[in-house]
Design an enzyme around this catalytic site. Sequence first.
Site, PDB file in Angstrom:
ATOM      1  CD  GLU A 107      29.948 -10.147  34.819  1.00  0.00           C
ATOM      2  OE1 GLU A 107      31.192 -10.173  34.765  1.00  0.00           O
ATOM      3  OE2 GLU A 107      29.224 -10.105  33.805  1.00  0.00           O
ATOM      4  NE  ARG A 121      16.879   4.666  15.116  1.00  0.00           N
ATOM      5  CZ  ARG A 121      16.059   3.686  15.443  1.00  0.00           C
ATOM      6  NH1 ARG A 121      15.200   3.210  14.541  1.00  0.00           N
ATOM      7  NH2 ARG A 121      16.078   3.146  16.653  1.00  0.00           N
ATOM      8  CG  LEU A 145      33.229  -8.375  29.875  1.00  0.00           C
ATOM      9  CD1 LEU A 145      33.231  -8.831  28.418  1.00  0.00           C
ATOM     10  CD2 LEU A 145      33.143  -6.858  29.954  1.00  0.00           C
ATOM     11  CE1 TYR A 163      33.998  -0.888  27.960  1.00  0.00           C
ATOM     12  CE2 TYR A 163      32.078  -1.826  26.867  1.00  0.00           C
ATOM     13  CZ  TYR A 163      32.806  -1.588  28.015  1.00  0.00           C
ATOM     14  OH  TYR A 163      32.343  -2.075  29.219  1.00  0.00           O
ATOM     15  CE  LYS A 173      35.751  -3.872  28.040  1.00  0.00           C
ATOM     16  NZ  LYS A 173      35.214  -4.129  29.386  1.00  0.00           N
TER      17      LYS A 173
END
Length: 288
Positions: free
Chosen positions: A179, A99, A203, A33, A146
């Site tokens: 972070e 799946r 990130l 995303y 991400k």
Amino acid sequence: MSQIVFFNGEFMPRENVQISFEDRGFQFGDGVYEVIKCENGQALALNRHLRRLKRSLDALEIQIPSELDFAHLTRRLIKANSLHDGLVYMQVTRGVAPRAHTFPENVKPTVIAYPMPWNNPTSVQFKQGATAIIVPDERWLRCDIKSLNLIANAVAKEKARRAGATEALLYREGLGVVEGSSSNLFAVIDGTLVTAPASPLILSGITREILLELASELSIPLRTEVVSRHELLHDAQEAFITSRGIAVLPLVAIDGKIVGDGTPGPITQQLANAYKSLIDEAENLEAI
């Protein structure tokens, strides 16, 4: 007026979007995303965001049709929703398939993007500053992607909420505080700006990237290394967190210990002002 959403090649009302329960994003978190800030009707640092999106997609080997233009769809989405200030959330999953843990062949990615409201921190909130707690970093070893796998981040953020804090700072044993659960961390120690280097363990945020460039332009002394828990709690004269939504937000207390004199420090304020000026003076926000 219904919100307009981009979904699998089409712009449509939000209520018309239907996603299969066999989508691998739903079943495996198999996707990535981006969250893009919209300022004055423009997508802020769009080019940087799309470069990071491509890196994340490449890392997970998710193939995107060549005709899909993320920059174009972002601009159209902003215009279709008359979005002046807010966020654009963009998500790509591997797609829909029965799946199985292995990657399916010949599957079409699921792509969705939609606007979200957002209130920038006020000048009063900046002056008051925020608080944080330190919690163990329980994420996987590819935090530079991400990805949709954010449960460890969500658990950490919930711990902060229950403690009455704004953010949870993530401590990795043997390394230090890397972070925040949804932000990058900066500290000022002995007059030097310190932040973790870009690596698979963080990130690297777009705002972080821009602030490092501004710090260089302003000749602010800089070290890119992970700050230890002891340094952060006992040696830091200033600390702040950054993200696309909050920009620069001072931390005035961590684990109940006051940072500096408990107010936003001079380097924090200098960088926050430089970042705001960069945005206010730019003609093309996409290219920042």
